[in-house]
Design an enzyme around this catalytic site. Structure first.
Site, PDB file in Angstrom:
ATOM      1  N   SER A  90      60.852  41.207  21.653  1.00  4.99           N
ATOM      2  CA  SER A  90      61.394  40.510  20.484  1.00  4.99           C
ATOM      3  C   SER A  90      60.547  39.347  19.984  1.00  4.99           C
ATOM      4  O   SER A  90      60.858  38.782  18.926  1.00  4.99           O
ATOM      5  CB  SER A  90      62.820  40.015  20.780  1.00  4.99           C
ATOM      6  OG  SER A  90      63.717  41.103  20.773  1.00  4.99           O
ATOM      7  N   LYS A  93      59.530  39.776  16.498  1.00  3.18           N
ATOM      8  CA  LYS A  93      60.318  39.291  15.357  1.00  3.18           C
ATOM      9  C   LYS A  93      59.658  38.109  14.666  1.00  3.18           C
ATOM     10  O   LYS A  93      59.853  37.893  13.462  1.00  3.18           O
ATOM     11  CB  LYS A  93      61.728  38.921  15.824  1.00  3.18           C
ATOM     12  CG  LYS A  93      62.566  40.100  16.319  1.00  3.18           C
ATOM     13  CD  LYS A  93      63.891  39.623  16.892  1.00  3.18           C
ATOM     14  CE  LYS A  93      64.855  40.780  17.187  1.00  3.18           C
ATOM     15  NZ  LYS A  93      64.390  41.688  18.246  1.00  3.18           N
ATOM     16  N   TYR A 176      72.827  38.107  17.439  1.00  9.05           N
ATOM     17  CA  TYR A 176      71.448  38.568  17.616  1.00  9.05           C
ATOM     18  C   TYR A 176      71.394  40.076  17.461  1.00  9.05           C
ATOM     19  O   TYR A 176      72.176  40.798  18.094  1.00  9.05           O
ATOM     20  CB  TYR A 176      70.961  38.142  18.991  1.00  9.05           C
ATOM     21  CG  TYR A 176      69.486  38.300  19.225  1.00  9.05           C
ATOM     22  CD1 TYR A 176      68.572  37.495  18.560  1.00  9.05           C
ATOM     23  CD2 TYR A 176      69.012  39.241  20.134  1.00  9.05           C
ATOM     24  CE1 TYR A 176      67.209  37.630  18.791  1.00  9.05           C
ATOM     25  CE2 TYR A 176      67.659  39.378  20.375  1.00  9.05           C
ATOM     26  CZ  TYR A 176      66.755  38.568  19.695  1.00  9.05           C
ATOM     27  OH  TYR A 176      65.414  38.709  19.922  1.00  9.05           O
ATOM     28  N   GLU A 298      63.088  30.008  17.258  1.00  9.25           N
ATOM     29  CA  GLU A 298      64.268  29.195  17.575  1.00  9.25           C
ATOM     30  C   GLU A 298      63.797  27.795  17.930  1.00  9.25           C
ATOM     31  O   GLU A 298      62.815  27.632  18.657  1.00  9.25           O
ATOM     32  CB  GLU A 298      65.058  29.863  18.710  1.00  9.25           C
ATOM     33  CG  GLU A 298      65.602  31.224  18.269  1.00  9.25           C
ATOM     34  CD  GLU A 298      65.866  32.178  19.418  1.00  9.25           C
ATOM     35  OE1 GLU A 298      65.831  31.733  20.590  1.00  9.25           O
ATOM     36  OE2 GLU A 298      66.093  33.378  19.146  1.00  9.25           O
ATOM     37  N   LYS A 341      60.457  31.577  21.624  1.00  2.98           N
ATOM     38  CA  LYS A 341      61.023  32.916  21.475  1.00  2.98           C
ATOM     39  C   LYS A 341      60.755  33.704  22.739  1.00  2.98           C
ATOM     40  O   LYS A 341      59.646  33.686  23.287  1.00  2.98           O
ATOM     41  CB  LYS A 341      60.412  33.647  20.283  1.00  2.98           C
ATOM     42  CG  LYS A 341      61.091  34.982  19.972  1.00  2.98           C
ATOM     43  CD  LYS A 341      62.472  34.762  19.396  1.00  2.98           C
ATOM     44  CE  LYS A 341      63.259  36.075  19.256  1.00  2.98           C
ATOM     45  NZ  LYS A 341      63.763  36.568  20.579  1.00  2.98           N
ATOM     46  N   SER A 344      61.524  41.104  25.354  1.00  2.00           N
ATOM     47  CA  SER A 344      61.572  42.044  26.474  1.00  2.00           C
ATOM     48  C   SER A 344      61.601  43.475  25.972  1.00  2.00           C
ATOM     49  O   SER A 344      62.141  43.765  24.906  1.00  2.00           O
ATOM     50  CB  SER A 344      62.816  41.816  27.333  1.00  2.00           C
ATOM     51  OG  SER A 344      62.903  40.502  27.814  1.00  2.00           O
TER      52      SER A 344
END
Length: 391
Positions: A90, A93, A176, A298, A341, A344
């Site tokens: 991820s 992203k 999420y 984040e 961030k 996985s």
């Protein structure tokens, strides 16, 4: 963009260490404190989680340091290097967010546009009232973590979205979701008139100067592509799925990922439009506890404590719908923040974090999926020590 002065820390040359580690930087010099800082944090994590190999990269005010451990493949015993290719899950992203932000900067889209604007097949669905920003911040109203198993192609994807109904008003809860940010990336590519994979591999990644980062690892690089390992020790690699490229499909090396982190810290030397796009991904849109949601990234106020980081990267944050604290207006990119961030896949675990004001950042790539808490604790320990060393 941000300007960071030169480091006070010494440069580390290539040296062999116990447990199969190698520490080195771009210049020659004697072993220094980063060797000890990283080893002290990483050795216990690898031992406790039975991780075959890890690549760790640290940037300190523009200087990069690489620490490699173990093997990329148990069968071949090929050692991990800074150029070993790992799946980053991820963390992909954040690349998707950068592409969408770039599309906004060049005027191809606006984050306030409704999602159905860029995919006519969704006209008349719930996505007439859901913005691109809602999708990019997981606040569309309850899209799940994963697609149902029967969604395996574009036709089924369209049908799924047309039939989906939100469980909450858009912009009120964070849940999420791969289908959320996956659609975000897909629509960004639609706005630019090209397939997502092509935009990533032929435009964004070259603009970032990343030569060892891929959606599809080419045949001539497969020997550098690590095998991931499942909980029972079987070799695995990620399998294709709907919006896999957008949500979790990037494969990269520690050398490239730390370069991407540096682009997020300062952006020096990059195209000005791309600099603006990267900076915009650090805009804060709402808060969930102590975490502020950006695009892909984040964000936490800095200094922060470990408990806040652990809460923000917890399973509750990933698996549950969390009510958000809506901000009166978006928070522009800040210097005194920690941005992070996790990522996985079934056989890999990754983490990236950086503090713009300090010019420090870290990436940790492992060929085993291990707990987020262990990643955060190790990285926090390393970054705290690096911060102290700059005083």
């Amino acid at each position: 963009m941000r300007k960071i002065s030169a480091p006070k820390l010494g440069i580390i040359a290539a040296v062999s260490l116990v447990c199969g580690a190698n520490v080195y930087a771009a210049d020659n010099g004697g072993p220094g404190e980063i060797e000890h800082i990283v080893n002290d944090a990483i050795h216990p994590v690898m031992e406790e989680n039975n991780i075959p190999g890890m690549a760790v990269a640290v940037t300190v005010r523009g200087k990069r340091y690489f620490v490699n451990y173990g093997v990329a493949s148990k069968d071949s015993r090929q050692k991990v290097s800074k150029d070993t290719i790992f799946e980053i899950g991820s963390i992909s992203k954040t690349f998707t967010a950068t592409l969408a932000s770039y599309a906004q900067v060049i005027g191809a889209l606006s984050l306030s546009d409704n999602a159905s604007t860029y995919l006519p097949a969704l006209a008349g669905s719930s996505f007439d009232r859901i913005s691109l920003l809602d999708l990019g911040t997981y606040s569309a109203g309850g899209l799940p973590l994963q697609f149902p198993d029967d969604v395996t192609d574009q036709k089924e994807m369209i049908a799924y979205y047309r039939n989906w109904r939100p469980s909450s008003v858009a912009g009120t809860h964070r849940q999420y979701s791969n289908p959320s940010i996956g659609l975000f990336g897909y629509l960004a590519a639609e706005s630019m008139g090209q397939p997502f994979d092509d935009l990533m591999e032929k435009k964004l990644l070259p603009m970032l100067g990343l030569s060892n980062t891929y959606i599809h690892v080419p045949q001539n690089q497969m020997s550098n592509y690590a095998y991931g390992y499942s909980k029972v020790g079987k070799p695995v690699r990620v399998t294709p799925g709907v919006f896999d490229a957008e949500a979790y499909g990037v494969k990269t090396s520690a050398a490239d990922l730390i370069k991407f982190v540096e682009a997020n810290i300062s952006g020096a030397g990059l195209d000005e439009t791309l600099q603006r796009a990267i900076a915009a991904t650090h805009t804060g849109y709402f808060r969930v506890g102590d975490m502020t949601q950006g695009l892909g990234w984040e964000i936490y106020d800095y200094p922060t404590d470990l408990e806040r980081l652990l809460a923000g990267n917890s399973s509750d944050m990933a698996l549950k719908a969390n009510k958000v604290e809506k901000l009166a207006s978006p928070i522009p990119p800040q210097e005194d923040v920690l941005i992070n961030k996790t990522g996985s896949t079934n056989g890999f675990g990754a983490y990236a974090a950086f503090v713009p004001a300090k010019g420090i950042g870290i990436v940790m790539l492992a060929n085993k999926n291990y707990p987020n808490a262990d990643r955060v604790k190790a990285a926090y320990r390393i970054m705290t020590a690096l911060d102290r060393s700059l005083e």
